[in-house]
Scaffold this active site. Structure first.
Site, PDB file in Angstrom:
ATOM      1  N   HIS A 194    -129.731  37.801 -32.149  1.00  0.00           N
ATOM      2  CA  HIS A 194    -130.611  38.731 -32.855  1.00  0.00           C
ATOM      3  C   HIS A 194    -129.887  39.768 -33.698  1.00  0.00           C
ATOM      4  CE1 HIS A 194    -129.655  41.377 -29.448  1.00  0.00           C
ATOM      5  NE2 HIS A 194    -130.072  42.374 -30.191  1.00  0.00           N
TER       6      HIS A 194
HETATM    7  C1  UD1 Z   1    -133.361  46.570 -31.853  1.00  0.00           C
HETATM    8  C2  UD1 Z   1    -132.129  47.448 -31.880  1.00  0.00           C
HETATM    9  C3  UD1 Z   1    -130.921  46.637 -31.404  1.00  0.00           C
HETATM   10  C4  UD1 Z   1    -131.176  45.986 -30.059  1.00  0.00           C
HETATM   11  C5  UD1 Z   1    -132.472  45.209 -30.090  1.00  0.00           C
HETATM   12  C6  UD1 Z   1    -132.773  44.739 -28.702  1.00  0.00           C
HETATM   13  C7  UD1 Z   1    -132.172  49.141 -33.655  1.00  0.00           C
HETATM   14  C8  UD1 Z   1    -131.605  49.536 -34.954  1.00  0.00           C
HETATM   15  N1  UD1 Z   1    -131.830  47.924 -33.228  1.00  0.00           N
HETATM   16  O1  UD1 Z   1    -133.157  45.533 -32.790  1.00  0.00           O
HETATM   17  O2  UD1 Z   1    -129.808  47.496 -31.276  1.00  0.00           O
HETATM   18  O3  UD1 Z   1    -130.115  45.140 -29.756  1.00  0.00           O
HETATM   19  O4  UD1 Z   1    -133.551  46.039 -30.549  1.00  0.00           O
HETATM   20  O5  UD1 Z   1    -133.653  43.678 -28.654  1.00  0.00           O
HETATM   21  O6  UD1 Z   1    -132.885  49.889 -33.041  1.00  0.00           O
HETATM   22  N2  UD1 Z   1    -140.268  42.346 -33.727  1.00  0.00           N
HETATM   23  C9  UD1 Z   1    -141.396  41.700 -33.272  1.00  0.00           C
HETATM   24  N3  UD1 Z   1    -141.939  42.130 -32.081  1.00  0.00           N
HETATM   25  C10 UD1 Z   1    -141.441  43.158 -31.374  1.00  0.00           C
HETATM   26  C11 UD1 Z   1    -140.306  43.817 -31.866  1.00  0.00           C
HETATM   27  C12 UD1 Z   1    -139.726  43.396 -33.037  1.00  0.00           C
HETATM   28  O7  UD1 Z   1    -141.882  40.756 -33.880  1.00  0.00           O
HETATM   29  O8  UD1 Z   1    -141.998  43.494 -30.300  1.00  0.00           O
HETATM   30  C13 UD1 Z   1    -139.642  41.849 -34.989  1.00  0.00           C
HETATM   31  C14 UD1 Z   1    -140.172  42.507 -36.231  1.00  0.00           C
HETATM   32  O9  UD1 Z   1    -140.203  41.549 -37.236  1.00  0.00           O
HETATM   33  C15 UD1 Z   1    -139.116  43.526 -36.563  1.00  0.00           C
HETATM   34  C16 UD1 Z   1    -137.839  42.853 -36.052  1.00  0.00           C
HETATM   35  O10 UD1 Z   1    -138.245  42.116 -34.929  1.00  0.00           O
HETATM   36  O11 UD1 Z   1    -139.039  43.823 -37.921  1.00  0.00           O
HETATM   37  C17 UD1 Z   1    -136.766  43.829 -35.675  1.00  0.00           C
HETATM   38  O12 UD1 Z   1    -137.224  44.771 -34.707  1.00  0.00           O
HETATM   39  P1  UD1 Z   1    -136.489  46.205 -34.568  1.00  0.00           P
HETATM   40  O13 UD1 Z   1    -136.987  46.913 -33.385  1.00  0.00           O
HETATM   41  O14 UD1 Z   1    -136.531  46.924 -35.876  1.00  0.00           O
HETATM   42  O15 UD1 Z   1    -134.993  45.819 -34.349  1.00  0.00           O
HETATM   43  P2  UD1 Z   1    -134.353  44.723 -33.380  1.00  0.00           P
HETATM   44  O16 UD1 Z   1    -133.732  43.679 -34.225  1.00  0.00           O
HETATM   45  O17 UD1 Z   1    -135.330  44.338 -32.346  1.00  0.00           O
HETATM   46  N1  UDP Z   2    -133.343  39.705 -22.067  1.00  0.00           N
HETATM   47  C1  UDP Z   2    -134.533  39.237 -21.520  1.00  0.00           C
HETATM   48  N2  UDP Z   2    -135.149  38.159 -22.104  1.00  0.00           N
HETATM   49  C2  UDP Z   2    -134.608  37.502 -23.166  1.00  0.00           C
HETATM   50  C3  UDP Z   2    -133.395  37.987 -23.712  1.00  0.00           C
HETATM   51  C4  UDP Z   2    -132.790  39.098 -23.136  1.00  0.00           C
HETATM   52  O1  UDP Z   2    -135.024  39.767 -20.527  1.00  0.00           O
HETATM   53  O2  UDP Z   2    -135.206  36.536 -23.636  1.00  0.00           O
HETATM   54  C5  UDP Z   2    -132.725  40.915 -21.450  1.00  0.00           C
HETATM   55  C6  UDP Z   2    -131.294  40.760 -21.038  1.00  0.00           C
HETATM   56  O3  UDP Z   2    -131.200  40.271 -19.709  1.00  0.00           O
HETATM   57  C7  UDP Z   2    -130.788  42.184 -21.137  1.00  0.00           C
HETATM   58  C8  UDP Z   2    -131.582  42.763 -22.286  1.00  0.00           C
HETATM   59  O4  UDP Z   2    -132.710  41.907 -22.453  1.00  0.00           O
HETATM   60  O5  UDP Z   2    -131.100  42.911 -19.960  1.00  0.00           O
HETATM   61  C9  UDP Z   2    -130.747  42.767 -23.536  1.00  0.00           C
HETATM   62  O6  UDP Z   2    -131.515  42.994 -24.652  1.00  0.00           O
HETATM   63  P1  UDP Z   2    -131.082  42.545 -26.111  1.00  0.00           P
HETATM   64  O7  UDP Z   2    -130.134  41.402 -26.072  1.00  0.00           O
HETATM   65  O8  UDP Z   2    -132.337  42.370 -26.862  1.00  0.00           O
HETATM   66  O9  UDP Z   2    -130.416  43.869 -26.675  1.00  0.00           O
HETATM   67  P2  UDP Z   2    -128.907  44.420 -26.720  1.00  0.00           P
HETATM   68  O10 UDP Z   2    -128.399  44.480 -25.331  1.00  0.00           O
HETATM   69  O11 UDP Z   2    -128.132  43.500 -27.612  1.00  0.00           O
HETATM   70  O12 UDP Z   2    -129.063  45.740 -27.364  1.00  0.00           O
END
Ligand code: UD1
Ligand code: UDP
Length: 381
Positions: A208
């Site tokens: 991601h």
């Molecule tokens: C965010 C964090 C990242 C973290 C990740 C964990 C920031 C800048 N980034 O990234 O550090 O590793 O969360 O998972 O805060 N979306 C959905 N449904 C949801 C949430 C998101 O469809 O419930 C989609 C949307 O298209 C959105 C995209 O995911 O535009 C990105 O979501 P966003 O929260 O902006 O950033 P992440 O990539 O999730």
């Molecule tokens: N995780 C989860 N389901 C998934 C993928 C990740 O429960 O399908 C959990 C994972 O075990 C960890 C957390 O989500 O505890 C990590 O989140 P993510 O990788 O989205 O964010 P990051 O750690 O890179 O910020």
């Protein structure tokens, strides 16, 4: 008459926040500290949010700001506006923020401007790569927080170099490991594997990071490498919603030896990881969880803010070009036994440690410098 203990507000927004906060919330509850959660709504899909509250036993948030998705500017602006209002309404004595997501950054900025004290859990991690949005969030958050909780010793020198007063910093270990340890009895790899139709020997992938999934060329290179791994071992990818379409366009689609599925809930995901022969990821938290579980982890990134997962764990950084050979070697070497020297204080009681420091701080206790350099010792009771 006893003086009223001020309210602690936890600001949470994204999947990894929930996992890090649960042990701290539990620790404060054990100490009878009044507290509440504000959910910013940065993550909103049931499988990115609700399932974590259920799996981790987190209490209902006091409010959900529903900020949703958008560009960094739009999302951060919505977070700032929503958080200012809700923080003024609840008038907390302390706000606790977690990790490095946009909700973390916004909360620390709002509180700094309102003069409300803050604590940052997971302070001092650095990838030294300012192209990562998270790195910007980390640096700003740590420069403004009043209490900083470090999960890993190298964080202390990073913070010192940036001029953070060491008296504010507590090395407490990793609350994400508390959540993992608490979940262990509930993990059932076989059940999840059967449900997903996977054989006994399989690999798990998560992708991601913007650098991997926001660019079509990078996504294609990555998907080609993952497809090569799937020729060695069946791969299941519980896919984050970010970049789902781009990855699908690049060819990341379910086939005979590759399953692309919705994100999994916390317990299901960790179950799958625990039973995996290999994990391929660009997640921060998953690097730590595989270290703890002794599952080989190949991280598709040029750097990591969690180098301790390489020196004390099972993690290795790889380029897409290196991935197939690295996977072959990891699969041949077999499961890595968790060594005796896991990162210090990754012992499952970081949440209580953090809670004890927070409670002491709220009481106005003088936290002696000695307590700050290593940790407030945790004892039961
Ligand atoms: C965010 C964090 C990242 C973290 C990740 C964990 C920031 C800048 N980034 O990234 O550090 O590793 O969360 O998972 O805060 N979306 C959905 N449904 C949801 C949430 C998101 O469809 O419930 C989609 C949307 O298209 C959105 C995209 O995911 O535009 C990105 O979501 P966003 O929260 O902006 O950033 P992440 O990539 O999730
Ligand atoms: N995780 C989860 N389901 C998934 C993928 C990740 O429960 O399908 C959990 C994972 O075990 C960890 C957390 O989500 O505890 C990590 O989140 P993510 O990788 O989205 O964010 P990051 O750690 O890179 O910020």
């Amino acid at each position: 008459m006893r003086e009223r203990v001020p309210l602690v507000l936890h600001v949470l927004g994204a999947r990894p926040n929930f996992v890090k906060a649960a042990p701290v919330v539990r620790g404060l509850a054990e100490l009878d500290v009044p507290q509440g959660i504000i959910h910013t709504g940065q993550h909103y899909d049931a499988l990115m949010s609700d399932v974590f509250f259920a799996d981790l036993g987190l209490p209902e948030p006091l409010a959900n700001l529903g900020v949703g998705s958008g560009s960094h500017a739009k999302q951060t602006a919505a977070l700032l506006t929503g958080l200012e209002e809700v923080v003024l309404e609840h008038d907390p004595g302390l706000v606790v923020v977690y990790g490095d997501v946009n909700s973390t950054l916004a909360a620390i900025l709002v509180c700094a401007k309102l003069g409300i004290p803050t604590a940052h859990v997971e302070a001092g991690l650095r990838s030294f790569d300012r192209a990562m949005p998270e790195e910007v969030n980390r640096v700003v958050t740590d420069s403004l927080a009043d209490l900083l909780f470090a999960t890993s010793p190298e964080a202390l020198s990073h913070l010192a170099r940036e001029g953070v007063d060491p008296a504010k910093v507590h090395l407490v270990g990793n609350p994400m490991i508390d959540s993992l340890k608490a979940a262990l009895p509930r993990l059932d790899a076989k059940a999840v594997r059967h449900r997903l139709g996977l054989p006994e020997h399989y690999a798990v992938g998560t992708l991601h990071r913007p650098a991997n999934v926001d660019d079509a060329d990078a996504a294609r290179e990555l998907v080609t490498a993952v497809a090569e791994v799937s020729r060695q071992v069946p791969v299941v990818v519980p896919l984050h919603p970010r970049g789902r379409e781009r990855l699908a366009a690049a060819g990341l689609v379910t086939g005979e030896r590759l399953s692309v599925i919705d994100p999994l809930g916390y317990i299901d995901f960790l179950s799958l990881v625990r039973g995996a022969a290999l994990v391929v990821t660009d997640s921060g938290g998953v690097q730590e969880e595989t270290t703890m579980l002794g599952v080989p982890c190949l991280t598709l990134r040029a750097n990591t803010e969690r180098p301790i997962t390489i020196t004390h764990g099972t993690n290795r950084l790889v380029t897409p070009a290196q991935l197939p050979a690295a996977a072959e070697k990891a699969l041949a070497d077999g499961a890595a036994t968790p060594s005796g020297d896991l990162p210090p204080l990754w012992d499952g009681v970081s949440g209580p440690r953090i809670a004890r420091v927070l409670a002491a701080w709220l009481r106005g206790d003088n936290l002696s410098p000695a307590a700050h350099t290593l940790s407030v010792p945790y004892q039961n009771g």
